[in-house]
Design a protein around this motif. Structure first.
Motif, PDB file in Angstrom:
ATOM      1  N   ARG A 210      44.634  41.465  44.921  1.00  0.00           N
ATOM      2  CA  ARG A 210      43.219  40.620  44.998  1.00  0.00           C
ATOM      3  C   ARG A 210      43.278  39.524  43.831  1.00  0.00           C
ATOM      4  O   ARG A 210      42.299  38.602  43.911  1.00  0.00           O
ATOM      5  CB  ARG A 210      42.147  41.747  44.665  1.00  0.00           C
TER       6      ARG A 210
ATOM      7  N   LYS B 215      44.047  33.178  43.282  1.00  0.00           N
ATOM      8  CA  LYS B 215      43.438  32.335  42.150  1.00  0.00           C
ATOM      9  C   LYS B 215      44.243  32.560  40.656  1.00  0.00           C
ATOM     10  O   LYS B 215      43.507  32.291  40.002  1.00  0.00           O
ATOM     11  CB  LYS B 215      41.902  32.633  42.061  1.00  0.00           C
TER      12      LYS B 215
ATOM     13  N   SER C 195      31.855  40.228  35.182  1.00  0.00           N
ATOM     14  CA  SER C 195      31.535  40.457  36.513  1.00  0.00           C
ATOM     15  C   SER C 195      31.290  39.058  37.044  1.00  0.00           C
ATOM     16  O   SER C 195      31.862  38.442  38.330  1.00  0.00           O
ATOM     17  CB  SER C 195      30.394  41.232  36.822  1.00  0.00           C
TER      18      SER C 195
ATOM     19  N   VAL D 100      34.719  36.751  37.331  1.00  0.00           N
ATOM     20  CA  VAL D 100      35.555  37.197  38.331  1.00  0.00           C
ATOM     21  C   VAL D 100      34.950  36.709  39.662  1.00  0.00           C
ATOM     22  O   VAL D 100      35.520  36.076  40.567  1.00  0.00           O
ATOM     23  CB  VAL D 100      35.681  38.739  38.627  1.00  0.00           C
ATOM     24  N   TRP D 101      33.746  36.764  39.930  1.00  0.00           N
ATOM     25  CA  TRP D 101      32.999  36.133  40.978  1.00  0.00           C
ATOM     26  C   TRP D 101      33.051  34.586  41.061  1.00  0.00           C
ATOM     27  O   TRP D 101      33.221  34.069  42.162  1.00  0.00           O
ATOM     28  CB  TRP D 101      31.500  36.603  40.995  1.00  0.00           C
TER      29      TRP D 101
ATOM     30  N   HIS E 206      37.381  33.187  40.265  1.00  0.00           N
ATOM     31  CA  HIS E 206      38.329  34.023  40.864  1.00  0.00           C
ATOM     32  C   HIS E 206      37.906  34.406  42.271  1.00  0.00           C
ATOM     33  O   HIS E 206      38.591  34.716  43.081  1.00  0.00           O
ATOM     34  CB  HIS E 206      38.844  35.480  40.188  1.00  0.00           C
ATOM     35  N   ASN E 207      36.737  34.105  42.756  1.00  0.00           N
ATOM     36  CA  ASN E 207      36.271  34.318  43.846  1.00  0.00           C
ATOM     37  C   ASN E 207      36.431  35.410  44.777  1.00  0.00           C
ATOM     38  O   ASN E 207      36.806  35.527  45.956  1.00  0.00           O
ATOM     39  CB  ASN E 207      36.741  33.030  44.917  1.00  0.00           C
ATOM     40  N   TYR E 208      36.230  36.615  43.997  1.00  0.00           N
ATOM     41  CA  TYR E 208      36.291  38.010  44.494  1.00  0.00           C
ATOM     42  C   TYR E 208      35.291  38.903  44.071  1.00  0.00           C
ATOM     43  O   TYR E 208      34.969  38.664  42.940  1.00  0.00           O
ATOM     44  CB  TYR E 208      37.681  38.721  44.980  1.00  0.00           C
ATOM     45  N   ASN E 209      34.987  40.018  44.760  1.00  0.00           N
ATOM     46  CA  ASN E 209      33.743  40.911  44.287  1.00  0.00           C
ATOM     47  C   ASN E 209      34.302  41.469  43.125  1.00  0.00           C
ATOM     48  O   ASN E 209      35.400  42.215  42.992  1.00  0.00           O
ATOM     49  CB  ASN E 209      33.699  41.990  45.468  1.00  0.00           C
TER      50      ASN E 209
ATOM     51  N   LEU F 218      36.114  45.175  43.080  1.00  0.00           N
ATOM     52  CA  LEU F 218      37.409  45.324  43.249  1.00  0.00           C
ATOM     53  C   LEU F 218      38.125  45.398  41.993  1.00  0.00           C
ATOM     54  O   LEU F 218      39.213  45.573  42.067  1.00  0.00           O
ATOM     55  CB  LEU F 218      37.801  44.187  44.115  1.00  0.00           C
TER      56      LEU F 218
ATOM     57  N   TYR G 262      40.418  43.255  34.278  1.00  0.00           N
ATOM     58  CA  TYR G 262      40.557  41.676  34.495  1.00  0.00           C
ATOM     59  C   TYR G 262      41.838  41.017  33.787  1.00  0.00           C
ATOM     60  O   TYR G 262      42.809  40.579  34.666  1.00  0.00           O
ATOM     61  CB  TYR G 262      39.547  41.222  33.867  1.00  0.00           C
TER      62      TYR G 262
ATOM     63  N   GLN H 245      45.155  39.998  35.970  1.00  0.00           N
ATOM     64  CA  GLN H 245      45.242  38.600  35.947  1.00  0.00           C
ATOM     65  C   GLN H 245      46.662  38.356  35.526  1.00  0.00           C
ATOM     66  O   GLN H 245      47.520  37.407  36.087  1.00  0.00           O
ATOM     67  CB  GLN H 245      44.101  37.794  35.490  1.00  0.00           C
TER      68      GLN H 245
END
Length: 293
Positions: free
Chosen positions: A12, A16, A83, A86-87, A90-93, A96, A166, A170
């Protein structure tokens, strides 16, 4: 247990993943968290009064129930900050970051059961040469316990989301060696616990101990593929360090018992480091064994 389950978290983060984006993410998270804390502090001054806030900031640290709830609850803003990062970057929920929620919950509960059994056994047979003094009356401690557990879960979850969910994921998504993505977040975690102003000469040892804790949590995250076991390990560790036992002059406001020495007793703190390391190793192995069943 191999590291194969960790792919579920890394996958996930990979689309990015870049070192520049990660550095920016750390900056955004830090700035947002600082901003949230600053705004809340201004609100607390107006609600609780200047005297209460000054007492909270006195050395060595907060030691009343209300101060402890404020401290533990403030970590919720850390969760909000990471949060948003990440949103937005990195463009994901951000949910996750935990991994598959149902799996994480199951692993959390299994790890929690094993760790509580271990801690109970150790408490029954181990002698650390420590005298415990009564702190909160039992009736008050029990009445505060449900709220204490909720706020403690907020605190430990926030730190695991940032450092394992995170930062570690990453770094792993960049394809770096496992020692890099386990040691670097853990070392940062340890350095943030380096506080010579409070614990003096014991500061390097406490930072090292915290770094080792982070490495254990990071390894469990990679082997399980979720944050469930790491949160359970952190939760039980801090339950005994904050909710059950505490220091009379530092983070002891919610504790049932306090030690008969100050957090500033350097020699005593250093003498307890090997015991903490031994218990950490047992706790880590307990979670490994529990997850294999």
């Amino acid at each position: 247990m191999s590291y194969e389950p960790y792919e579920a978290l890394i996958a996930r983060a990979r689309p990015k993943a870049s070192l520049l984006r990660l550095m920016l993410g750390i900056m955004v998270t830090t700035l947002l968290y600082s901003l949230f804390l600053g705004l809340v502090w201004k609100g607390l001054i107006s609600i609780m009064g200047q005297a209460w806030c000054e007492q909270t900031m006195q050395m060595p640290g907060p030691s009343s129930p209300s101060q402890m709830f404020v401290l533990l609850g403030s970590f919720g803003f850390m969760t909000a900050a990471v949060s948003f990062t990440v949103w937005s970057l990195h463009n994901y929920n951000p949910v996750l970051l935990i991994g598959d929620f149902a799996r994480a919950k199951g692993q959390f509960l299994r790890s929690l059961g094993g760790l509580l059994a271990l801690a109970t056994a150790v408490a029954a047979i181990a002698n650390y040469g420590i005298t415990l003094l009564p702190n909160l009356p039992l009736s008050q401690w029990l009445s505060l316990l449900p709220l204490s557990l909720v706020f403690l879960l907020v605190q430990v979850s926030a730190e695991e989301l940032v450092f394992r969910g995170y930062l570690q994921s990453q770094l792993a998504a960049l394809g770096l060696h496992r020692l890099v993505w386990i040691v670097i977040p853990s070392a940062i975690f340890g350095l943030l616990h380096y506080d010579p102003a409070v614990v003096g000469a014991a500061a390097p040892w406490i930072a090292l101990s915290t770094t080792l804790f982070g490495m254990c949590a990071g390894d469990l995250t990679a082997r399980s593929g979720t944050l469930g076991p790491a949160i359970a390990l952190h939760f039980v560790w801090n339950f005994y360090a904050i909710i059950l036992f505490g220091f009379p002059d530092y983070l002891g406001g919610l504790a049932l018992f306090t030690y008969d020495f100050s957090i500033m007793d350097e020699e005593k703190l250093i003498s307890l480091v090997p015991y903490d390391a031994a218990f950490l190793l047992l706790a880590y192995l307990t979670v490994r064994f529990t997850l294999r069943r």
